[in-house]
Scaffold this active site. Structure first.
Site, PDB file in Angstrom:
ATOM      1  N   LYS A  76       0.954  -1.063   0.140  1.00 38.77           N
ATOM      2  CA  LYS A  76      -0.009   0.020   0.073  1.00 38.77           C
ATOM      3  C   LYS A  76       0.953   1.358  -0.112  1.00 38.77           C
ATOM      4  O   LYS A  76       1.843   1.241   0.627  1.00 38.77           O
ATOM      5  CB  LYS A  76      -0.972  -0.035   1.253  1.00 38.77           C
ATOM      6  CG  LYS A  76      -1.798   1.329   1.255  1.00 38.77           C
ATOM      7  CD  LYS A  76      -2.948   0.988   2.214  1.00 38.77           C
ATOM      8  CE  LYS A  76      -2.342   1.399   3.911  1.00 38.77           C
ATOM      9  NZ  LYS A  76      -3.437   1.601   4.807  1.00 38.77           N
TER      10      LYS A  76
ATOM     11  N   SER B 221      -4.893   3.755 -16.913  1.00 45.46           N
ATOM     12  CA  SER B 221      -3.916   3.564 -15.964  1.00 45.46           C
ATOM     13  C   SER B 221      -3.355   4.244 -14.972  1.00 45.46           C
ATOM     14  O   SER B 221      -3.944   5.398 -14.967  1.00 45.46           O
ATOM     15  CB  SER B 221      -2.477   2.927 -16.480  1.00 45.46           C
ATOM     16  OG  SER B 221      -1.901   4.035 -17.330  1.00 45.46           O
TER      17      SER B 221
ATOM     18  N   TYR C 203      -4.224  -0.495 -13.685  1.00 42.83           N
ATOM     19  CA  TYR C 203      -3.087  -1.261 -13.662  1.00 42.83           C
ATOM     20  C   TYR C 203      -1.947   0.059 -13.698  1.00 42.83           C
ATOM     21  O   TYR C 203      -2.256   1.030 -14.111  1.00 42.83           O
ATOM     22  CB  TYR C 203      -2.858  -1.875 -14.753  1.00 42.83           C
ATOM     23  CG  TYR C 203      -2.771  -1.422 -16.090  1.00 42.83           C
ATOM     24  CD1 TYR C 203      -1.821  -0.862 -16.774  1.00 42.83           C
ATOM     25  CD2 TYR C 203      -4.019  -1.268 -16.809  1.00 42.83           C
ATOM     26  CE1 TYR C 203      -1.741  -0.110 -17.892  1.00 42.83           C
ATOM     27  CE2 TYR C 203      -4.304  -0.411 -18.031  1.00 42.83           C
ATOM     28  CZ  TYR C 203      -2.951  -0.115 -18.646  1.00 42.83           C
ATOM     29  OH  TYR C 203      -2.848   0.795 -19.749  1.00 42.83           O
TER      30      TYR C 203
END
Length: 127
Positions: A9, A25, A58
């Protein structure tokens, strides 16, 4: 059986740019990706602290050391520059692997520089 577990994270990253006219993205400073263990092309969940939006996309590597967090394509509609976001990566693993796995949590400052690295979380505080 495989289960999906929290892998890494970037905590309270600041969006530096939102580029609607880019193929989708999220571009992330390569240094942050390397130190968190998030890979180029990896699926991530982005949680916008400012407006509550949650979405998946992504990753693409941004310039090393730049602090870049840029939402591209459709994701650019879900956050604005200066919004605070949490970027979360997950991994599939067996329950046995999960028992000893420690996620990487990068705590970032207002310039997306690492101020601390943790390995796990407990409700209400970082561990």
């Amino acid at each position: 059986m495989l289960i999906t577990m929290f892998k890494a994270k970037l905590h309270r990253a600041i969006v530096t740019d939102a580029n609607l006219d880019y193929v989708g993205s999220i571009s992330i400073d390569k240094e942050l990706m390397e130190k968190s263990g998030i890979l180029c092309g990896e699926k991530v969940q982005v949680v916008n602290i400012n407006n509550g939006e949650r979405f998946e996309t992504y990753t693409i590597e941004g310039e090393y050391g730049s602090g870049a967090i840029c939402l591209n394509g459709a994701a650019a509609r879900l956050a604005q520059p200066k919004d605070k976001v949490i970027i979360i990566a997950y991994a599939m693993m067996t329950p046995e692997e999960a028992k000893s796995f420690e996620p990487n949590v990068l705590i970032l400052n207002e310039k997306n520089k690492i101020i601390d690295i943790k390995h796990g979380e407990i409700h209400g505080k970082m561990e």
